[in-house]
Write a protein that holds these residues in place. Sequence first.
Motif, short mmCIF file in Angstrom:
data_model
loop_
_atom_site.label_atom_id
_atom_site.label_comp_id
_atom_site.label_asym_id
_atom_site.label_seq_id
_atom_site.Cartn_x
_atom_site.Cartn_y
_atom_site.Cartn_z
N ARG A 1 98.47 31.67 4.22
CA ARG A 1 97.85 32.81 3.18
C ARG A 1 98.17 32.18 1.86
NH1 ARG A 1 98.67 38.17 4.01
NH2 ARG A 1 100.44 38.09 5.79
N ILE B 1 91.48 41.25 9.19
CA ILE B 1 91.33 39.85 8.63
C ILE B 1 89.75 39.78 8.86
CG2 ILE B 1 91.91 37.57 9.20
CD1 ILE B 1 94.86 38.30 9.89
N PRO C 1 104.54 40.27 11.63
CA PRO C 1 105.52 39.61 10.69
C PRO C 1 106.91 39.15 11.52
CG PRO C 1 105.71 41.95 10.83
CD PRO C 1 104.40 41.59 11.90
N THR D 1 99.84 35.35 16.04
CA THR D 1 100.17 34.56 14.95
C THR D 1 101.27 34.98 14.25
OG1 THR D 1 97.94 33.74 14.64
CG2 THR D 1 99.53 33.52 12.72
N VAL E 1 101.60 45.22 9.78
CA VAL E 1 102.58 45.38 8.38
C VAL E 1 103.47 46.35 8.81
CG1 VAL E 1 102.56 45.76 5.98
CG2 VAL E 1 100.66 44.90 6.96
N GLU F 1 95.97 42.21 11.11
CA GLU F 1 97.64 41.90 10.80
C GLU F 1 98.16 43.07 10.83
OE1 GLU F 1 100.09 39.73 7.14
OE2 GLU F 1 97.91 40.26 7.00
N SER G 1 94.33 36.55 0.75
CA SER G 1 94.78 38.11 0.73
C SER G 1 94.63 38.75 -0.66
CB SER G 1 96.21 37.90 1.09
OG SER G 1 97.30 37.15 0.36
N GLN H 1 96.01 45.84 8.96
CA GLN H 1 95.01 45.26 7.84
C GLN H 1 93.88 44.43 8.58
OE1 GLN H 1 96.72 44.41 3.55
NE2 GLN H 1 97.68 43.06 5.24
N LEU I 1 96.63 39.30 17.15
CA LEU I 1 97.43 39.93 16.19
C LEU I 1 98.06 38.94 15.25
CD1 LEU I 1 99.06 42.45 18.53
CD2 LEU I 1 97.20 42.89 16.97
N VAL I 2 98.20 39.22 14.08
CA VAL I 2 99.20 38.65 13.22
C VAL I 2 100.44 39.31 12.96
CG1 VAL I 2 99.46 37.84 10.79
CG2 VAL I 2 97.21 37.67 11.97
N THR J 1 91.74 39.14 3.66
CA THR J 1 92.21 40.51 3.88
C THR J 1 92.60 41.06 2.31
OG1 THR J 1 93.81 41.63 5.16
CG2 THR J 1 94.40 39.80 4.11
N MET K 1 103.56 35.72 11.12
CA MET K 1 103.41 35.28 9.51
C MET K 1 104.93 35.44 9.11
SD MET K 1 101.64 34.68 7.04
CE MET K 1 100.12 35.05 7.78
#
Length: 382
Positions: free
Chosen positions: A164, A23, A83, A114, A37, A35, A200, A21, A80-81, A220, A116
């Motif tokens: 978020r 950002i 999970p 980062t 997922v 990001e 988001s 995704q 990068l974000v 996003t 999340m």
Amino acid sequence: MTGPLPAAPAPRSTRPPLGFQPIVDLDSGAVVAVEIVSPAPSGARGGGPHETTVPEIEAIAEWLLSLVRESADTESLLPLVLPLPARTLMAGNGFVGLVESLLRRAGRRPRDITFMLGAELADLPRSIVVSGVARLRNAGFRCGFGTAMVRPDLVVEAAPFLMRIDPNLVSGVATDHRHATVVEGLSRIGRGSGVYAMASGVETADDVVRLRRCGVRVGTGPFFAAPVWRPGERVTPVPEPTVGQDRAEDDGPRVTEFMVPPVGFDADTTTEQALEALTGDKALNSVILIDHRERPVGVIDRTRFLLSVTGRYGHALHAKRPAIRLAESPRTVPAWMSAIAALSVAGRDTERVYDDLVVVNTYGQCLGVVHISDLIQSLSRS
């Protein structure tokens, strides 16, 4: 006599493909981070909400490494974000050291990442959340919370990098005054505590416009890209921000037209490291010291710095000590400012004249450097 049996096909991975995704900066429309997922692997889901085991921690670290390696195929150097199950906040320094080592070997610095945190964050004791986030931050990593997971006062106390804003709030921001009020309040909480609010689930251009009015600057969602989007591909352009026309100093080229990339170092950089940068590049006017949020905290001016370090006993006194001791406060200007207005900012201080201005975005993060000499030469020609 029969020949050898053909080799069996290699088993296919049962893990679903990664989702990406973008950002997006809501002002410029630029993609500022990606990001990833992906559901956590089965080996990283064991234990209760307040438990972590060594095999689980190792599985999570290896899973994060695999995400970074797979994202490297996109040849994207954007931050990068990733999970991260919130239970890892209980794992102590062992997990932090392990994941830092693995990701550095994959070519990613902690400041590029980062985490999340997952929905089980709401089930963890407050002290665990605060101390766990602090451990990751001390190693250079950043953390993100979801506003649907934690109370605003915990956001203020733990001070994550990213907050978020839940899609259920964002979806009605353009049409429901109540949603807009809550989003604006969350944005103010973030700005007041140094936490960046990210919307988001952005769906429409009207959402983008309203979010900007609420003070949210990154987002996003499906408006920007389809689920099959990959880093490097285009995103939907954002509506042009309206610029006030009532100030004469807003006329003319923006300061970003004269911006050059900064030479930046972490705030704990030693004087010797800064000296190597300045002596290695004779054209370098200054070095910018930045904190873990990419905000400028000091500027090392070439002339004044070299006078201090190369003088008698200067190297012995300063070389191994933090360079910030010899730094000066940065003079910053926002990216939207005109070159004429920036020039007046540079000369506003009666005690000294600035050679370089630091250009920052809405969140105070360093975007680049503008040489005052370049501004003067360009504006004098025009």
